[in-house]
Scaffold this motif. Structure first.
Motif, PDB file in Angstrom:
ATOM      1  N   PRO A  96     -32.258 -27.732  -0.254  1.00  0.00           N
ATOM      2  CA  PRO A  96     -32.627 -29.066   0.230  1.00  0.00           C
ATOM      3  C   PRO A  96     -33.953 -29.514  -0.367  1.00  0.00           C
ATOM      4  O   PRO A  96     -34.654 -28.737  -1.021  1.00  0.00           O
ATOM      5  CB  PRO A  96     -32.738 -28.852   1.747  1.00  0.00           C
ATOM      6  CG  PRO A  96     -33.141 -27.418   1.887  1.00  0.00           C
ATOM      7  CD  PRO A  96     -32.416 -26.697   0.781  1.00  0.00           C
ATOM      8  N   TYR A  97     -34.314 -30.777  -0.114  1.00  0.00           N
ATOM      9  CA  TYR A  97     -35.594 -31.302  -0.583  1.00  0.00           C
ATOM     10  C   TYR A  97     -36.739 -30.429  -0.085  1.00  0.00           C
ATOM     11  O   TYR A  97     -37.672 -30.125  -0.821  1.00  0.00           O
ATOM     12  CB  TYR A  97     -35.777 -32.738  -0.088  1.00  0.00           C
ATOM     13  CG  TYR A  97     -37.131 -33.329  -0.416  1.00  0.00           C
ATOM     14  CD1 TYR A  97     -37.359 -33.947  -1.642  1.00  0.00           C
ATOM     15  CD2 TYR A  97     -38.187 -33.254   0.492  1.00  0.00           C
ATOM     16  CE1 TYR A  97     -38.604 -34.477  -1.958  1.00  0.00           C
ATOM     17  CE2 TYR A  97     -39.439 -33.781   0.185  1.00  0.00           C
ATOM     18  CZ  TYR A  97     -39.635 -34.379  -1.033  1.00  0.00           C
ATOM     19  OH  TYR A  97     -40.873 -34.904  -1.342  1.00  0.00           O
ATOM     20  N   ALA A  98     -36.655 -29.996   1.180  1.00  0.00           N
ATOM     21  CA  ALA A  98     -37.666 -29.106   1.763  1.00  0.00           C
ATOM     22  C   ALA A  98     -37.054 -28.359   2.932  1.00  0.00           C
ATOM     23  O   ALA A  98     -36.165 -28.876   3.609  1.00  0.00           O
ATOM     24  CB  ALA A  98     -38.888 -29.899   2.214  1.00  0.00           C
ATOM     25  N   ARG A  99     -37.512 -27.170   3.159  1.00  0.00           N
ATOM     26  CA  ARG A  99     -37.076 -26.390   4.315  1.00  0.00           C
ATOM     27  C   ARG A  99     -37.862 -26.838   5.545  1.00  0.00           C
ATOM     28  O   ARG A  99     -39.091 -26.945   5.505  1.00  0.00           O
ATOM     29  CB  ARG A  99     -37.309 -24.896   4.080  1.00  0.00           C
ATOM     30  CG  ARG A  99     -36.441 -24.308   2.974  1.00  0.00           C
ATOM     31  CD  ARG A  99     -35.010 -24.141   3.435  1.00  0.00           C
ATOM     32  NE  ARG A  99     -34.209 -23.414   2.468  1.00  0.00           N
ATOM     33  CZ  ARG A  99     -32.900 -23.189   2.586  1.00  0.00           C
ATOM     34  NH1 ARG A  99     -32.277 -23.649   3.647  1.00  0.00           N
ATOM     35  NH2 ARG A  99     -32.262 -22.519   1.664  1.00  0.00           N
ATOM     36  N   CYS A 100     -37.156 -27.089   6.635  1.00  0.00           N
ATOM     37  CA  CYS A 100     -37.826 -27.542   7.856  1.00  0.00           C
ATOM     38  C   CYS A 100     -37.299 -26.762   9.051  1.00  0.00           C
ATOM     39  O   CYS A 100     -36.143 -26.931   9.458  1.00  0.00           O
ATOM     40  CB  CYS A 100     -37.575 -29.034   8.084  1.00  0.00           C
ATOM     41  SG  CYS A 100     -38.301 -30.098   6.858  1.00  0.00           S
ATOM     42  N   ASP A 101     -38.144 -25.927   9.620  1.00  0.00           N
ATOM     43  CA  ASP A 101     -37.735 -25.143  10.782  1.00  0.00           C
ATOM     44  C   ASP A 101     -38.112 -25.797  12.104  1.00  0.00           C
ATOM     45  O   ASP A 101     -37.639 -25.395  13.160  1.00  0.00           O
ATOM     46  CB  ASP A 101     -38.371 -23.746  10.714  1.00  0.00           C
ATOM     47  CG  ASP A 101     -37.811 -22.934   9.558  1.00  0.00           C
ATOM     48  OD1 ASP A 101     -36.578 -22.959   9.370  1.00  0.00           O
ATOM     49  OD2 ASP A 101     -38.605 -22.296   8.840  1.00  0.00           O
TER      50      ASP A 101
END
Length: 219
Positions: A96-101
């Motif tokens: 993805p564009y960025a990992r977001c937890d």
């Protein structure tokens, strides 16, 4: 811009009041967008088509996210980032564009993104918003205060089949603008069907003329 309004009303009949209200909220570029709008109504009442058609006609950058498909917070955050950034994942290495937890990672990624590609004046559309009831408790409150939290002028539109009061605690909740899409009545359905006579006849014939007891001679 009046041509845009007229075009929307002609192609999306029986939703003139809703179109006008949304137009007044988003058509004037010199005015800031509202924080959030909660649009509710039963299935097949025109919510999605009215919202997306208006945003496209006005040339407003937007992302539509279906919360049934985004069943976890992480999938939701990453899907929003992918759509706003127009990020396309490589099928061989689908990152993805960025990992977001968590929500904070999501906000930071948005702020980084807008430095590269200004997101001010964008709209985030959360379809099937009632699914938020089954997700992290802080998501609804976060999206209702989205502009404030991320410091970016992104308006959030919630599309739902239930009224807003059905699934939230009023404590510390920012009230959105609310807009109802009622069910179409018989006359309105006939007006919509009359836009495409051939399809209307086929639908009525397939239902043996029982659809609302319509007289086929009308068509």
């Amino acid at each position: 811009m009046d041509q845009v309004l007229s075009s929307l009303k002609s192609t999306l009949p029986c939703r003139g009041n809703q179109i006008e209200q949304l137009y007044n909220l988003f058509a004037y570029k010199d005015e800031p967008f509202v924080e959030s709008i909660y649009i509710y109504g039963g299935p097949s009442t025109g919510k999605s088509i009215v919202v997306t058609s208006l945003l496209e006609k006005l040339g407003i950058k937007h992302a539509v996210v279906n919360l049934i498909e985004c069943y976890t917070s992480r999938i939701l955050f990453e899907t929003i980032l992918n759509k706003l950034s127009r990020h396309k994942m490589d099928p061989k290495k689908p990152l993805p564009y960025a990992r977001c937890d968590n929500f904070m990672d999501f906000i930071i990624s948005l702020q980084n993104m807008t430095e590269e590609n200004d997101l001010n004046g964008s709209v985030l559309v959360l379809d099937k918003a009632e699914e938020l009831r089954n997700m992290d408790f802080n998501l609804l409150a976060g999206f209702l205060r989205f502009k404030e939290l991320c410091g970016i002028s992104i308006s959030v539109i919630f599309l739902s089949e239930v009224v807003f009061e059905k699934y939230y605690s009023k404590t510390n909740i920012v009230e959105p603008i609310k807009l109802s899409f009622p069910q179409y009545n018989k006359d309105e359905l006939l007006e919509i069907l009359s836009l495409d006579i051939d399809n209307a006849k086929a639908m009525i014939m397939n239902s043996s003329g029982e659809l609302f007891d319509v007289d086929l001679d009308f068509l």
